[in-house]
Structures are given as structure tokens and as C-alpha cells.
Motif scaffolding. Structure first.
Motif, PDB file in Angstrom:
ATOM      1  N   GLU A 264      38.358  64.110  -7.242  1.00  0.00           N
ATOM      2  CA  GLU A 264      38.469  62.948  -8.125  1.00  0.00           C
ATOM      3  C   GLU A 264      37.335  61.996  -7.827  1.00  0.00           C
ATOM      4  OE1 GLU A 264      42.031  60.047  -9.828  1.00  0.00           O
ATOM      5  OE2 GLU A 264      42.289  61.099  -7.929  1.00  0.00           O
ATOM      6  N   LYS A 265      36.520  61.717  -8.860  1.00  0.00           N
ATOM      7  CA  LYS A 265      35.357  60.851  -8.721  1.00  0.00           C
ATOM      8  C   LYS A 265      34.415  61.332  -7.615  1.00  0.00           C
ATOM      9  CE  LYS A 265      37.770  56.756 -10.432  1.00  0.00           C
ATOM     10  NZ  LYS A 265      38.213  55.350 -10.157  1.00  0.00           N
ATOM     11  N   GLY A 266      34.267  62.647  -7.539  1.00  0.00           N
ATOM     12  CA  GLY A 266      33.350  63.229  -6.568  1.00  0.00           C
ATOM     13  C   GLY A 266      33.909  63.337  -5.170  1.00  0.00           C
ATOM     14  N   GLN A 267      35.122  62.835  -4.923  1.00  0.00           N
ATOM     15  CA  GLN A 267      35.729  62.871  -3.594  1.00  0.00           C
ATOM     16  C   GLN A 267      36.732  64.017  -3.500  1.00  0.00           C
ATOM     17  OE1 GLN A 267      34.670  60.725  -1.139  1.00  0.00           O
ATOM     18  NE2 GLN A 267      33.181  60.121  -2.726  1.00  0.00           N
ATOM     19  N   LYS A 268      36.690  64.728  -2.366  1.00  0.00           N
ATOM     20  CA  LYS A 268      37.596  65.864  -2.158  1.00  0.00           C
ATOM     21  C   LYS A 268      38.723  65.458  -1.220  1.00  0.00           C
ATOM     22  CE  LYS A 268      34.318  68.695  -0.705  1.00  0.00           C
ATOM     23  NZ  LYS A 268      33.032  68.021  -0.965  1.00  0.00           N
ATOM     24  N   LYS A 285      43.526  65.926 -13.446  1.00  0.00           N
ATOM     25  CA  LYS A 285      42.594  66.093 -12.334  1.00  0.00           C
ATOM     26  C   LYS A 285      41.961  67.474 -12.345  1.00  0.00           C
ATOM     27  CE  LYS A 285      45.049  62.975  -9.144  1.00  0.00           C
ATOM     28  NZ  LYS A 285      45.700  62.884  -7.806  1.00  0.00           N
ATOM     29  N   THR A 303      41.083  66.119 -18.516  1.00  0.00           N
ATOM     30  CA  THR A 303      39.918  65.629 -17.775  1.00  0.00           C
ATOM     31  C   THR A 303      38.708  65.552 -18.696  1.00  0.00           C
ATOM     32  OG1 THR A 303      39.404  67.884 -17.066  1.00  0.00           O
ATOM     33  CG2 THR A 303      40.712  66.536 -15.572  1.00  0.00           C
ATOM     34  N   SER A 304      37.764  64.677 -18.344  1.00  0.00           N
ATOM     35  CA  SER A 304      36.545  64.521 -19.134  1.00  0.00           C
ATOM     36  C   SER A 304      35.501  65.538 -18.704  1.00  0.00           C
ATOM     37  CB  SER A 304      35.985  63.110 -18.952  1.00  0.00           C
ATOM     38  OG  SER A 304      35.531  62.929 -17.613  1.00  0.00           O
ATOM     39  N   ASP A 306      32.572  64.885 -17.665  1.00  0.00           N
ATOM     40  CA  ASP A 306      31.924  64.401 -16.441  1.00  0.00           C
ATOM     41  C   ASP A 306      32.760  64.761 -15.213  1.00  0.00           C
ATOM     42  OD1 ASP A 306      29.728  63.336 -17.729  1.00  0.00           O
ATOM     43  OD2 ASP A 306      30.692  61.386 -18.061  1.00  0.00           O
ATOM     44  N   GLU A 307      34.078  64.673 -15.343  1.00  0.00           N
ATOM     45  CA  GLU A 307      34.950  65.051 -14.221  1.00  0.00           C
ATOM     46  C   GLU A 307      34.835  66.543 -13.927  1.00  0.00           C
ATOM     47  OE1 GLU A 307      38.706  61.986 -14.348  1.00  0.00           O
ATOM     48  OE2 GLU A 307      38.472  63.343 -16.052  1.00  0.00           O
ATOM     49  N   ASN A 310      31.563  67.094 -12.134  1.00  0.00           N
ATOM     50  CA  ASN A 310      31.672  66.649 -10.734  1.00  0.00           C
ATOM     51  C   ASN A 310      32.384  67.696  -9.879  1.00  0.00           C
ATOM     52  OD1 ASN A 310      30.367  64.219 -11.242  1.00  0.00           O
ATOM     53  ND2 ASN A 310      32.271  63.096 -11.623  1.00  0.00           N
TER      54      ASN A 310
END
Length: 921
Positions: A264-268, A285, A303-304, A306-307, A310
Motif C-alpha cells: 500500500e503506497k509502496g510500503q510492504k 489493496k 485498486t488504481s 498507479d497502485e 507500485n
């Protein structure tokens, strides 16, 4: 959430995926550039590629698989760029595509199947300024081949190559200027060696213009062998190889168990759970599922783009940081998960996968059309239901003989006349339960030539109905086993009573495929899509639903002539039934009024008998003669058995098919009653071969898979093994066996539609053929000529066939039954004993033998090579049943070790045996 459309794609990608086929783009300066079709399969190790595979399903909808291939010398920046481009392409195609990360040397089998027999990457790439220029001089190369179903080819890293590169486990190809050598390690399998020969053929055609010699060298053949000596001479001489091969860099490290990671937002973030359930996945997600050798990215529907990008970039970073750069990555969208992904979960609801909309293809076409894309040919035209929509049987049900046995414990009860097409629900008919073992023995006695099928009531395939043609199923049973079941379980005996109340549902597609199925005599059993026959209270009713056609009603009239012939009937139309009709059914109640949808045949899938490997984009060449394969068509399952399969495994093939259905490896909810066909190599029926581009001559070759392919490569397809050809009986339902005494002798044997040549048959079979010469009688137990689609003469519309007026055939059926009940001969019995059929046959041919001995002196002679059954230059216009008569006296004595006069004094059976041994029969 903004939608990503075709217009947002790079110009080179716009308009792709509109029709079946493969499209490839190479990344040049982080931009995709289309690769021309003539260069498909040519990859450079310094580049990255996008490969789009578009497949049209049987329903007409399009399915997409997107692969991005990473050369071993391509840059990390390019890896991330090409991964993002595949996400964009997937979104533009509707978000349903499966995306695969392919690393050079570690590609998935699905990817490799697109470029059979192999891909051999070239050095260089765009960044290095490499141009597509052929080298002026041939460069000797050593390749390592791995794989039984698809081949991974890797060029040896040692230049010049050294002996230590070789090992006992793999297959190697040494490509020199004038000759290509294949070296097979002693531990390599026959299948691996055979597949490597396909690579040899590819190298010969691609790099030698089809002009070079081929040599096969086996591990252990020393310098005394000329080709082996030449091969080892290129390595500086022979020396023993190490017992164990060096540690290969092909091995990929595995992680500790399966891990689910949220992105999520580049974070694992790792997800902690005792069991892996589908409910852990949030539709808002994206997730990474780390399975060691495989890594999955799951994208929620909400999800988008961009998501999703990512998540893909996080997976690429995951590979770099976990020291597993060569692992495969598979990206799936919620609702369109692959079987492999779903199988990783302890629980996955069967209804959770979203089915593709029926008009999905049309919606994609409309979207593309709005974007200015030509969609001609993309939308599948719909038409009203017709006979063309009915499944084809791909079997010829015509013939002269039908033999049916009902199983009573371990005994076979012969059914004759009209009883042969009337089955009881509580009994078995050479198909199931105790019938299975008996049927297996029958197939074995026929040298495994027939296709055996296990069929359950209610799941009959169209081939079964076409063979039976007019088929009636009654409730209850007549066997002792059924009566015992009734007594032990204290249940009412509902066996059909011709004078009682009975309701039959009529179904089928025509006079050659019509059935009447007895069901519970209650109004809830009716359906507007069918016609019915009801009898009770000394009255016979017919009932036609509002959705039935005139053809359905005609079938009902035909079946009525079989169930209640010559009786007055009262016709009932849905909605205007009489009170008496409803009274017999126990009163009127609600019943289905919608058109019944039949299960359609899905796209076939081919598996090895271990079920561990699906063979993608399969062909006939994937059916190895040493193996057993499963062809899953959803509505039916085929088990194909090669000629070279271990004889101990052949009786287990039905159990293999049942195990496949039980485990449901494709998670498609296969019914346990799904029909199973057992098909043996060389005797494949058309309803099996229709899934392939079939060449019957391939299965007629002798030897194992390696020997066959080597024969094609080096000997123009001629079998290497000096084995007699298998004698396959010629079946015909349109002519009888001519009386020998009435036929003039002929030295030339030709075939025509009006004359079927019969030879090598047993007295029992000849008795059958002679007794069933009437072309109006159907033969449904003898394997008919396999042709498709079917063409047959339909019954006249005025009346149905009278099955009770079949030609007398009790003696012939007894002969046929005796084939399977004949006791094994005692050790004292010999083929020439007075009571044996062989001795009788020999006695019967004494006069013929004298005549043959007298005639042979007047015949022209030819070389032995032109008279064999597999001759490349056969002699025309000779009597093919007496090839030996055209040999010179010297050649005859050399082959048979006796004179012609001595030969023709032998019994016929012995003559044929000797002729078979020298390939003259």
C-alpha cells in the motif's frame, strides 16, 4: 478512479490483442518497438521484450496472457520499465490478463510453448549497438538441453568448450560446421532425448539451411564407434565423466514457507495468519504472495493503475533484495486468478471467481471502436439456435452388428433384439462397477485396439447415444445385485412395469441420436423444453412443452413406436392438459419452464499422468509413446496410453483418469460421473484426434520416442527397428465377407467403397461377418470406420425402425461371445492340435496351398526391399497377400530358410507368422 484506455498506451501498443496470435515488442530506450513476425522467437540477451498471447475461447471471447522477458544482460532500469508497460497494457485490455515475468534461462513452460521447439537467445542487444548480421563463418557451439515436455536450451559458458561441461544427467548438442552431434547422458530420459532431437532439427534448419549430417552419441559408447570417436575427438579424446554433475546455477533458492505481503503506497507489510484464506485479500489493496520458486502479485478490483504499478515495482525490488532474481512473477486480477494461485490457499470458495461476461468480447470491441480502432472480425456474430450448434459426435454409428451384455454379478447376460437399446438404471452394461474388470479383459483380448469408455447414467456423451441411436432407460433393474440391494435396504422396487404408470422424457438431436429416459411420474418432472410420454390406467399420453420444436415432437413419435407401438394416444399440449393427465401424475404442480442450458465443451487441457505438468499449446508430438497423458475437456476426460508404456501400468489407466477427476486439478468442479475414455496409441478415434492436427503415420512408427524422431531426422521417416507392423483389423459395416469359392483369384488387391478387403481374421470373426452381411442391420459393437463429421441415411419419417426384425444372428453372437470366454489352452495343447482352430485353418487351406505352389513359378520376381510392408518404392499391381511369391528363389531361401514348395505345404497360420517375421505380411 481514472480509466486507462488504449489511447493512453504507447503508440506501438495501440490496437493490439484484437485477434488470436502472438505480438512482440522490444524495449528500445524504454519505449516498446514492434518486432516483425518473421523475427518472432529471436531474442537478444541484452534486451527486454513484451510478448502478448491472445487466445479465442470456444465461446468466442478473447483471453490475454502478457509476458515480459528479461535478457540476462539487460539493465535493472529496463526491468522496471518493461514491468510497468505490461501493467498499462493489461489495464487497456480490460484488466483480465495474466502477467508473467520471464527471466532468460528460467522461462515458464507456458512461455516456451509459444516458440517450440525452443528459443536460443543471441548475444548483444540494442544498447550494445548489436545488429542482426549473420556471421561469415560457422562457429562451433555446445548447448545443454533440459526438459521432457518443453526444452530449455542454454549455451555452454566455456569457450572453447571442455569435457568437464558434459555430465550423465543432461542432453547436449554439439553444433559443428558439417555435423550436429547429440550426446545423451546415461541418466537422461527417453523423453528428454526425443525433445532434444527437435532442437537438433531446429538448429539444422535455422543455421545449416537443412543441409548437414546428424549423429546421436550415447553416454558410454567408446571410441570404437565411428560417430562416438568423432565426437570425443572434438574434446581431445575420451575420458570418464564425473558421476555427479557440477552444481548448476539454474537452481533457485526457496523461501521459508508461503508469505502474504500487503502493498500500500509502496510500503510492504507482512500478513500474519495461521492459515491462508481467500478472505485475507482486500479488494481495495494489492498483495505479494511469496511461494519461493514463484511469486504472485494479486490486484484488487478497486485498486488504481498507479497502485498496481507500485505493487509490480515492489515485486521487482523484492527480487533484487532477496537474492532471487531468477524467480518467476505472475500477476493476477481479482476474479481472474489462475488455478496455480488459487491452489496456494487452504480455502478458496468455488463461487468466488468472477466469470467473464458473456458479451465481454463485444464490450471490448465497442471500447476499441470508440478509440478509433478497426474492430472488424472481433465481434462474434450471433445466430439463432440450429442443428449446427449441436455438438458433433465425430463417430460413425453405422454397421452390421451390435452386441450388448448386461452384467449379473460376474456373469455376462447377452441381450438380443430390441432389448439391446433398453437399459435399466439399477444395472451395469459392460461399463461400470463389476463391469469394469470384464470390459478391461475384453479390451486386452482385442490387443487394446478399441477405445474403452466408462460412462455413468445421466452423463452419457453424444458418442454413446449415436452408437445406441434409439436408447431407452427404464427405472429399476433386473440383476441379482439390484434385487439384493432392494432387499437389504428395504426400499420399494420401482422397476419398470409396462402395465403400470410410467413417465418418459424424450431428448436427442435426430433419428440417429434419440433417447427416452424414465423419470418419476410426477408433474414436477415436466419441463417446457421437452416432450414426454406417459402411460397408465390403460391410456397413453404424449405431452409437448411450449419450447419444443417440430423436430422434438417427431422424435417423441419415433420413441412412442418403441415404447408403446400400435396403441392409441392422447396428445396433450402444455397449458391445455386434461384432468386425467394430471390425475395420473398425482396432481398439477409447478415445474421448470426455462430453456435448459447444456454444459458446453471447454478448451482442452493436456497433462502428464503425474498431473504435475500441464502441457501448453500441445500438439501430437507431445504425446510420447512411453507415457500416459490426460486430455481434460471438462465434459469428458481422455486417458491416452502410448505403445511403449509399461504393461503393468496399462490396467491402471482407468484409475488414473478417476484420480484426475477426484483431485480436480483445474478447480473446475468436475463431476465424479464425468465420462472417461481410454485411448491407445495407433487406435485414436476421431473424437479424440479432433483436438490435434493429426498425422496417423507417426503413431504407426516403431521404437521409442527417441528412435522415432531420430528415424525422421536421419532416415526420412522410415522406422529403424526391424519389427513387424501391427495388424489392425479392417472393419466395415457396408459389405460382407465374399465367399472364397465364388471369387476369382486376383494378383492385384485394390480397395473401393464397394469392396472391403478382409484378412487375418479369426474363424469367429469371419462367422460374424458372414452372418451380418445385411446392410440394413446396424453394427454397434464392432469398431466402425472412424470418420467425421457423420453422414448417414436417416430413417423415413413415416415410422420408427422395428428393432425386433433384426436378421437372425444367434450363431454369430455366440462366436463373438466365445472370444472373451474361451479358456486358456493347457500346456499340452499346441497350435497344430487336432482341436485347435489353427489346425482346422491349415487343413482348410491344403488345396489353396497346392494351387499357390503351382502358380508361383509363373510370377515375375522383385528385390526383397521393394516387397516389404514398409517399402519406400513398393511394387505396384501385385497380390499383396502373397508378397513372398514374387521373391527370387535365392532371396526366398535366405529369408525363410526353406524352398517355396516347402513353404506352401505349411498351414496358413504358420505361413502368415513367418511372413510377418520378415515384414512381408
Amino acid at each position: 478512479m481514472a480509466t486507462f484506455t488504449m489511447r493512453d498506451l504507447d503508440e506501438a501498443l495501440q490496437g493490439c490483442g484484437q485477434k488470436s496470435g502472438i505480438e512482440i515488442w522490444r524495449m528500445e530506450n524504454f519505449k516498446p518497438v514492434a518486432v516483425p513476425k518473421e523475427s518472432h522467437g529471436k531474442f537478444f540477451s541484452g534486451d527486454s521484450y513484451i510478448v502478448l498471447k491472445t487466445t479465442a475461447s470456444r465461446s468466442g471471447s478473447l483471453h490475454h496472457d502478457i509476458h515480459y522477458w528479461l535478457g540476462k544482460d539487460s539493465s535493472q532500469d529496463e526491468h522496471g520499465s518493461v514491468a510497468v508497460k505490461t501493467v498499462e497494457l493489461d489495464s487497456a485490455l480490460g484488466g483480465r490478463a495474466v502477467q508473467y515475468r520471464e527471466v532468460q534461462g528460467h522461462e515458464t513452460e507456458k512461455f516456451l510453448s509459444y516458440f517450440k521447439p525452443c528459443i536460443i537467445p543471441h548475444e548483444g542487444g540494442v544498447a550494445s549497438g548489436f545488429n542482426h548480421v549473420k556471421p561469415e563463418e560457422h562457429q562451433t557451439r555446445l548447448y545443454i538441453c533440459k526438459g521432457k515436455h518443453v526444452v530449455r536450451v542454454k549455451e555452454a559458458s566455456h569457450v572453447p568448450f571442455v569435457r568437464s561441461t558434459l555430465n550423465h544427467d543432461d542432453v547436449f548438442i554439439l553444433d559443428t560446421e558439417s555435423k550436429i552431434f547429440q550426446f545423451s547422458g546415461s541418466n537422461s530420459s527417453i523423453q528428454e532425448r526425443a525433445k532434444a532431437l527437435e532442437v537438433v532439427q531446429y538448429i539444422k534448419d535455422t543455421y545449416h539451411d537443412g543441409k548437414c549430417e546428424i549423429a546421436a552419441v550415447d553416454d558410454g559408447r567408446l571410441m570404437a564407434d565411428a560417430e562416438a570417436g568423432e565426437f570425443w575427438g572434438l574434446f581431445g579424446g575420451f575420458a570418464p565423466l564425473p558421476k555427479k554433475s557440477a552444481v548448476s546455477d539454474d537452481q533457485t533458492a526457496e523461501s521459508d514457507g508461503i508469505k502474504l505481503i500487503s502493498v500500500e503506497k509502496g510500503q510492504k507489510e507482512a500478513i500474519e495468519a495461521e492459515t491462508l484464506e481467500k478472505e485475507l485479500l482486500d479488494t481495495n489493496k494489492c498483495y505479494i504472495l511469496d511461494c519461493g520458486l514463484e511469486v504472485f502479485v494479486w490486484k484488487g478490483r478497486n485498486t488504481s493503475i498507479d497502485e498496481r504499478k507500485n505493487a509490480t515495482e515492489a515485486a521487482e525490488e523484492f527480487f533484487r533484495s532477496s537474492e532471487r532474481p531468477k524467480s518467476n512473477l505472475i500477476s493476477v486480477m481479482e476474479g481472474f486468478e489462475t488455478v496455480m494461485f488459487r491452489s496456494k490457499f487452504d480455502s478458496w470458495p468455488a463461487t468466488s471467481t468472477v466469470s467473464e461476461p458473456k458479451q465481454g468480447r463485444g464490450k471490448v470491441a465497442a471500447l476499441l471502436q470508440q478509440q478509433g480502432v478497426n474492430v472488424e472480425g472481433l465481434v462474434k456474430k450471433t445466430s439463432s439456435p440450429s442443428s449446427k450448434d449441436e455438438p458433433k459426435p465425430y463417430i460413425d454409428g453405422t454397421g452390421n452388428l451390435q452386441v450388448v451384455w448386461r452384467i449379473n454379478n460376474e456373469e455376462k447376460i447377452l441381450l438380443e433384439g430390441a432389448a439391446q437399446s433398453k437399459f435399466y438404471s439399477g444395472d451395469c452394461y459392460i461399463l461400470q462397477a463389476s463391469a469394469i474388470s470384464i470390459a478391461s479383459k475384453m479390451v486386452e483380448s482385442m490387443k487394446f485396439m478399441p477405445a474403452q469408455a466408462r460412462i455413468y447414467e445421466g452423463k452419457e456423451p453424444i458418442q454413446f447415444f449415436v452408437i445406441m441411436q434409439s436408447f431407452i432407460t427404464f427405472k429399476g433393474g433386473l440383476s441379482d445385485a439390484f434385487k439384493k440391494y432392494i432387499a437389504e435396504n428395504e426400499v420399494p422396487d420401482d422397476t419398470y412395469d409396462p402395465e403400470g404408470v410410467a413417465l418418459f422424457r424424450v431428448q436427442g438431436s435426430g433419428p440417429e441420436d434419440m433417447q427416452a429416459i424414465q423419470i418419476d411420474a410426477v408433474s414436477t418432472g415436466l419441463n417446457s423444453s421437452h416432450c414426454y410420454i406417459l402411460h397408465g390406467d390403460s391410456t397413453v399420453f404424449t405431452w409437448c412443452g411450449n419450447l419444443t420444436t417440430s423436430d422434438d415432437q417427431e422424435l417423441m413419435e419415433r420413441m412412442l413406436d418403441l415404447i408403446k407401438p400400435d396403441e392409441h394416444t392422447k396428445a396433450q399440449k402444455e397449458g391445455i392438459e386434461s384432468e386425467q393427465f394430471w390425475e395420473i401424475l398425482g396432481g398439477k404442480s409447478e415445474y421448470p419452464s426455462q430453456k435448459i442450458k447444456k454444459d458446453g465443451e471447454s478448451d482442452p487441457h493436456l497433462f502428464s499422468c503425474t498431473f504435475s505438468n500441464e502441457i501448453f499449446n500441445f500438439s501430437q508430438d507431445d504425446l510420447m509413446t512411453e507415457d500416459i497423458f490426460i486430455l481434460d475437456c471438462h465434459t469428458e476426460v481422455y486417458v491416452w496410453v502410448g505403445q511403449q508404456v509399461d504393461p503393468k501400468k496399462k490396467p491402471q489407466v482407468l484409475a488414473i483418469g478417476e484420480k484426475f477427476i477426484k483431485h480436480d486439478f483445474l478447480l473446475e468442479n468436475l463431476a465424479s460421473e464425468t465420462p472417461i475414455y481410454i485411448v491407445t496409441e495407433g487406435n485414436e478415434p476421431p473424437f479424440f484426434t479432433r483436438f490435434f492436427t493429426w498425422d496417423s503415420t507417426k503413431s504407426a512408427m516403431h521404437g521409442d520416442s527417441f528412435q522415432r524422431k531420430l528415424a525422421i531426422l536421419t532416415n526420412k521417416g522410415k522406422p529403424l527397428l526391424n519389427k513387424p507392423k501391427r495388424r489392425v483389423p479392417v472393419y466395415s459395416g457396408r459389405s460382407s465377407v465374399p465367399d472364397k469359392s465364388q471369387q476369382p483369384r486376383s494378383r492385384s488387391v485394390t480397395s473401393s467403397p464397394d469392396r472391403s478387403r478382409v484378412r487375418g481374421r479369426s474363424p469367429a470373426f469371419n462367422a460374424l461377418a458372414a452372418n451380418f452381411g445385411n446392410v440394413s442391420t446396424r453394427n454397434l459393437s464392432t469398431p466402425p470406420p472412424m470418420v467425421g463429421p457423420m453422414v448417414r441415411k436417416l430413417y423415413p419419417k413415416s415410422h420408427a425402425p422395428d428393432l425386433t426384425k433384426l436378421a437372425p444372428r444367434s450363431a454369430a453372437i455366440a462366436a463373438r461371445t466365445a472370444i472373451f470366454e474361451k479358456p486358456k489352452p493347457t500346456p499340452q495343447e499346441t497350435p497344430t492340435s487336432p482341436g485347435s482352430s489353427e489346425a482346422t485353418n491349415g487343413a482348410e487351406t491344403t488345396e489353396d496351398s497346392k494351387e499357390e505352389a503351382e502358380e508361383e513359378t509363373n510370377l515375375p520376381t522383385f528385390p526383397y526391399e521393394r516387397l516389404t510392408t514398409d517399402s519406400e518404392d513398393p511394387v505396384p499391381d501385385i497380390d499383396l497377400t502373397r508378397r513372398e511369391a514374387y521373391l527370387t528363389s535365392a532371396d526366398f531361401k535366405e529369408k525363410f530358410e526353406m524352398t517355396k514348395s516347402e513353404f506352401y505345404k505349411l498351414p496358413k497360420w504358420k505361413q502368415n507368422k513367418l511372413k510377418t517375421a520378415v515384414q512381408l505380411f
